[in-house]
Design an enzyme around this catalytic site. Structure first.
Site, PDB file in Angstrom:
ATOM      1  N   ASP A 178      16.370   3.182 -17.868  1.00  0.00           N
ATOM      2  CA  ASP A 178      16.814   3.234 -16.245  1.00  0.00           C
ATOM      3  C   ASP A 178      16.987   4.733 -16.132  1.00  0.00           C
ATOM      4  O   ASP A 178      17.400   5.244 -16.551  1.00  0.00           O
ATOM      5  CB  ASP A 178      17.630   2.066 -16.336  1.00  0.00           C
TER       6      ASP A 178
HETATM    7  C1  NOJ Z   1      17.939   0.571 -11.070  1.00  0.00           C
HETATM    8  C2  NOJ Z   1      17.552  -0.904 -11.866  1.00  0.00           C
HETATM    9  O1  NOJ Z   1      18.636  -1.001 -13.138  1.00  0.00           O
HETATM   10  C3  NOJ Z   1      16.188  -1.223 -12.276  1.00  0.00           C
HETATM   11  O2  NOJ Z   1      16.080  -2.179 -12.450  1.00  0.00           O
HETATM   12  C4  NOJ Z   1      15.120  -0.282 -11.800  1.00  0.00           C
HETATM   13  O3  NOJ Z   1      13.909  -1.522 -11.857  1.00  0.00           O
HETATM   14  C5  NOJ Z   1      15.211   0.901 -11.536  1.00  0.00           C
HETATM   15  N1  NOJ Z   1      16.883   1.079 -10.629  1.00  0.00           N
HETATM   16  C6  NOJ Z   1      14.327   1.696 -10.646  1.00  0.00           C
HETATM   17  O4  NOJ Z   1      14.396   0.703  -9.653  1.00  0.00           O
END
Ligand code: NOJ
Length: 749
Positions: A293
């Protein structure tokens, strides 16, 4: 042209690795797995370490913001061959432009993968995932994911960061909106359906996208429901409650996984070898790639798990991470780590192989621009069939929580006062994480839904969602006075759920409750329609209004769907997949809790010394599996084919359900089982199967479920997944809140 250089290099090397026979155009076709591996060998052999590291790096464009740190230099990295993928860049023209840089301006011309958060639709927005889960309709969920994939891929995208398969039992956590609810069994089936929907069965089909099971793992168990917070749970709970939906995604061939932000029992998920290697690769044989993430490698320093960024990068890569999202750690530190012998080059090769394999499977080496087609984009986006499916999905997601005196469905002859901050709203209705969904223009508000069907109504907003003052109450009260029935559309703003949107208060925000109490004084029946991304504390509303229609954030065609339900053109059939508490103090509250040694209803227990609150009862306001219909269903007593069950002899349970009301309707028939005792204590009940049926008025249907010994397995104290002989209870009903009606015995053979 660089691309040609790449193919020449690949061809020369291919002579060595795959022989002349395969050196025609077909060699570039992503059909044969062995051939792909050989091509990857060829590529790896000519890549520098820097080029390899480049394949493990993803950055966001500046077009969209989905995290705290934006590195605006992404085009420089792209030109330098330092990126293998990009996210938040959309549209055929834009993705083509960026792909051209990768293909024509880098030494090897390796195409990029384009990723995006396509969570519940791309441009046509479906209900938020938790809402859609309330339909318990797996085919529908596969279909909406397929449409989302079709629209996203028409805009140049190859990869969605979905489905989110995190189980959560905590409505304070804003991301509960993105998942399938609190139940592992149902959540696993939904995970599969969504992966299938996004990926189809051929990744090279240009109308599909790679799916991503996230957030691995146990992100939904964040302490106190606070986003990104610590997770400390037993391995049994991890295995039994939080991991199965991820395993289901692997079984459905999900292409990618995303690590979660949280630490799990002291080790951040992004550096967690137990999760990423022992379970994901060795136990489950996952063969796709793992992305982190957003900046979660960097965050291991703040977690207090890594000494510095290089150390964090080493921990992540060695644990099994293949791609670094946004943090730049692999880009900036991996080479040094390899030079210092902290990371083996073979581990980097493994990561690069996993990324390249999917690029081949997507068909990007055949045609890097195959997903960039402006003409197709215009035909596919917001196609009328997609909007119709969005309306259907929204209707099926709606849960009727209360309907006193059958105030619903509304009669066309009634004068309606349509009131509330969300009644004429096109912005919040599509909910959080709504990809490219328009927040004006395209989405249909409830007011527009009423207008489209020529309903007799007067509108007054009454108040804002949050803040504001009571100035507009007056107009709303006047409109209500002149009506026969009041419909109030209220709830949360879209920003109140999703990422970084934890709440410590689960009540309707702002002055909304106050407006309800003012309208109540007029004495007209009140129907409350809700948009929200989590279970709310509706204790006050439940006492005050006559009907409650839980519409979640219903999406682009939401206003039509709500109108269909309010006026009875669609008979509501949704059932909750999350428990609604009576107040926030009951949280976490979920249907399959343990009994304790002093349950509230223990025989002979002195009423004080039992497991309960002194200020609120234990039961929830609305339980898991609950939802009303405009008709009624009666359940016959289940009939078992046998009283005993063995490892090689399953039993069947048959129950006859009758539509006893005066309308056709759909019912979600649920089977729950309780293991009376075990070598580790078992939940008070567990959903084991369900079936959605349609019954005409007066019609009966016998639903049959098979119970096998496999269904009775759980993780024992040695973390073995086994069943244990003994007695079990069961019931079949339209909600988790029901008495047990039958029992059977599992015998040991
Ligand atoms: C953070 C989020 O937790 C995740 O779910 C997401 O896919 C990513 N950012 C990318 O935007």
């Amino acid at each position: 042209m660089k691309k040609i250089h790449f193919y020449i290099a690949l061809t020369i090397l291919s002579i060595t690795f795959i022989g002349w026979n395969n050196l025609n155009v077909d060699t570039l076709e992503p059909k044969n797995d062995d051939l792909i591996e050989k091509k990857i060998d060829s590529l790896l052999a000519i890549m520098t370490i820097e080029e390899k590291i480049g394949q493990t790096v993803i950055y966001s464009s500046v077009e969209d913001v989905t995290g705290p740190i934006l590195d605006k230099n992404y085009t420089t990295y792209l030109k330098n061959g330092q990126m293998g993928a990009i996210f938040n860049a959309t549209g055929s023209a834009f993705t083509r432009k960026l792909q051209k840089i990768a293909v024509e301006e880098t030494r090897l011309g390796i195409p990029l993968i384009f990723g995006y958060d396509v969570i519940h639709g791309y441009k046509t927005i479906f209900p938020i995932p938790m809402g859609e889960a309330s339909s318990w309709d797996l085919e529908l969920m596969e279909k909406t994911a397929r449409i989302a994939a079709k629209e996203a891929s028409a805009e140049g995208l190859h990869w969605t960061f979905a489905p989110m398969v995190d189980i959560s039992r905590d409505p304070r956590w804003g991301r509960i909106a993105e998942g399938a609810g609190e139940d592992t069994y149902l959540g696993s089936l939904i995970a599969k359906a969504r992966v299938k929907g996004f990926q189809g069965d051929d990744l090279s089909n240009k109308h599909t996208v790679l799916a991503c099971a996230k957030h691995y793992a146990a992100y939904g168990a964040a302490q106190a429901g606070r986003d990104y917070h610590t997770v400390d749970i037993s391995l049994n709970t991890l295995r039994e409650t939080y991991l199965p939906p991820f395993k289901a995604a692997v079984d459905a061939d999900v292409a990618t996984f995303m690590t979660s932000f949280n630490e799990l029992n002291g080790v951040p998920a992004t550096g967690n070898e137990f999760l990423l290697k022992d379970i994901l690769r060795d136990e489950w044989n996952f063969s796709g790639f793992v992305v982190t993430d957003y900046t979660s490698i960097n965050e291991m320093v703040l977690h207090g798990y890594a000494e510095n960024l290089q150390h964090a990068g080493e921990l992540a890569m060695n644990a099994g991470v293949d791609m670094d999202m946004q943090g730049g750690v692999f880009k900036n530190h991996l080479k040094t780590a390899i030079d210092e012998g902290k990371v083996e080059i073979s581990r980097l090769d493994e990561a690069v192989r996993d990324v390249l394999r999917l690029k081949f499977k997507l068909g990007l080496f055949d045609d890097p621009y195959k997903y960039c087609n402006e003409a197709e984009e215009a035909n596919i986006i917001l196609h009328k069939d997609h909007l119709e499916t969005a309306r259907d999905a929204a209707r099926k997601s709606i849960v009727l929580l209360k309907n006193d005196n059958n105030i619903l469905p509304l009669n066309n002859s009634k004068k309606v006062a349509l009131i509330g901050p969300l009644a004429d709203d096109q912005f919040h209705i599509i909910g959080n994480w709504a990809a490219k969904g328009d927040r004006d223009g395209t989405a249909v508000s409830v007011k527009e839904g009423f207008e489209a069907q020529n309903k007799s109504f007067k509108f007054a907003k009454g108040c804002e969602i949050e803040g504001g003052d009571t100035k507009s109450f007056k107009e709303a009260i006047a409109v209500a006075k002149a009506s026969d029935v009041v419909v109030m559309v209220m709830g949360e703003s879209e920003r109140m759920s999703g990422e970084a949107a934890s709440r410590s208060n689960l009540k309707l925000p702002g002055l909304q409750q106050q407006l309800i109490s003012e309208i109540k004084k007029i004495g007209k029946p009140i129907v409350l329609v809700l948009y929200n991304g989590r279970p709310l504390n509706l204790s006050y509303e439940n006492e005050t209004v006559d009907a409650i229609v839980e519409a979640w954030f219903p999406g682009t065609s939401g206003g039509h769907a709500v109108t269909d339900v309010l006026y009875g053109d669609y008979n509501p059939s949704g059932k909750l997949t999350v428990t609604f508490p009576r107040n926030v103090g009951q949280v976490p509250i979920y249907y399959n809790m343990k009994n304790t040694g002093r349950p509230e209803d223990a025989e002979g227990a002195h009423s004080r010394y039992v497991s309960k609150y002194i200020d609120v009862e234990n039961s929830p306001l609305f339980p898991f599996g609950y939802g009303l219909s405009y008709t009624s269903f009666s359940y016959g007593k289940p009939v078992l084919s046998n009283q005993t069950l063995s490892n090689n002899q399953p039993i069947t349970v048959k129950t006859t359900i009758t539509n006893t009301g005066d309308r056709n309707g759909e019912e979600i028939v649920q089977l729950y089982i309780k293991d009376r005792f075990g070598s580790v204590t078992r939940p008070t009940k567990e959903l084991k199967n369900f079936k959605k049926i349609t019954l005409k008025k007066g019609e009966s249907q016998t639903v049959e479920f098979i119970i096998s010994a496999e269904n009775l397995k759980f993780y024992n104290n040695n973390l073995e997944f086994k069943n244990e002989p003994g007695d079990y209870d069961l019931f079949v009903a339209g909600s988790s809140n029901h008495e047990f009606t039958n029992s059977f015995t599992l015998i040991n053979n």
